[in-house]
Scaffold this active site. Sequence first.
Site, short mmCIF file in Angstrom:
data_model
loop_
_atom_site.label_atom_id
_atom_site.label_comp_id
_atom_site.label_asym_id
_atom_site.label_seq_id
_atom_site.Cartn_x
_atom_site.Cartn_y
_atom_site.Cartn_z
N SER A 143 17.66 36.98 -51.09
CA SER A 143 17.73 36.32 -49.78
C SER A 143 17.01 35.00 -49.90
O SER A 143 16.16 34.81 -50.80
CB SER A 143 17.04 37.20 -48.73
OG SER A 143 16.78 36.46 -47.54
N TYR A 157 10.17 42.42 -45.52
CA TYR A 157 11.44 41.96 -46.10
C TYR A 157 11.18 40.82 -47.10
O TYR A 157 11.72 40.82 -48.21
CB TYR A 157 12.37 41.49 -44.99
CG TYR A 157 13.76 41.15 -45.46
CD1 TYR A 157 14.66 42.15 -45.82
CD2 TYR A 157 14.19 39.82 -45.54
CE1 TYR A 157 15.94 41.84 -46.25
CE2 TYR A 157 15.47 39.51 -45.96
CZ TYR A 157 16.34 40.52 -46.32
OH TYR A 157 17.61 40.21 -46.74
#
Length: 252
Positions: A143, A157
């Site tokens: 990401s 995350y």
Amino acid sequence: MSANERFTVRDRVVVITGAGRGIGRAIALALAGAGAELLLNSRTPAELASVAAEIEAHGGRARPLPFDVTDSGAARSAIAALPRLDILVNNAGVNRPQPFLDVDEAILDQMIALNIKAAFTVAQAAARHMVEAGSGVIINMSSQMGHVGSERARTVYVMTKHAIEGLTKAMALELAPRGIRVVSIAPTFVMTPLTKPFLDDPETRKWIVDRIPLGRTGTVEEVANAVLFLASPAASLVTGSSLLVDGGWTAW
């Protein structure tokens, strides 16, 4: 080699985790369109059957390979049993945003188990398979948050995706002598079932779009196109790096 030959995965056997919907589904459709034979993984057989049927309806080849990637034994057994594996798209993952001071231990454990441990286990099983053939490509789904921080309740995350970036680099160095390339894909926010709840919130969507220089979120097809490039012979000298598909988010 022609352009068509460089950007193809024809007759390559590909395992895609998290393939039932969202980015995983788009990757499956893109690689099937480029000639790959697909093994589609998730914990939801009905979703996999739907994606496989869609691919086969357009002349592609796909079959479900259902197992829970967080079950290390099941993951290792399923991958070891394959007669051939050329490409792994290590896509399964989750995000459960919570403020750092309020992160629930169960959520912390779940995200570490799926985003880090399962990604490691599946990649390790795939690499053991590829070593026998002397070649292969492993694409880890990272990401943009694997490259930056975030003030919006994403500490866990961000931590897990930074781990994926480190894993990618270390794997690439160790496996390069075995003929295996290892790379990561780092998308910005993309509309999927996972991101829809917060992209549907006007305040959150504005916060996101204001930070993307191109002025919009991404699409699953744009991520899938990047995966196709990295999986293909066109990327034959690319290993140990991360392809940012982020509209410029990390360029600030």
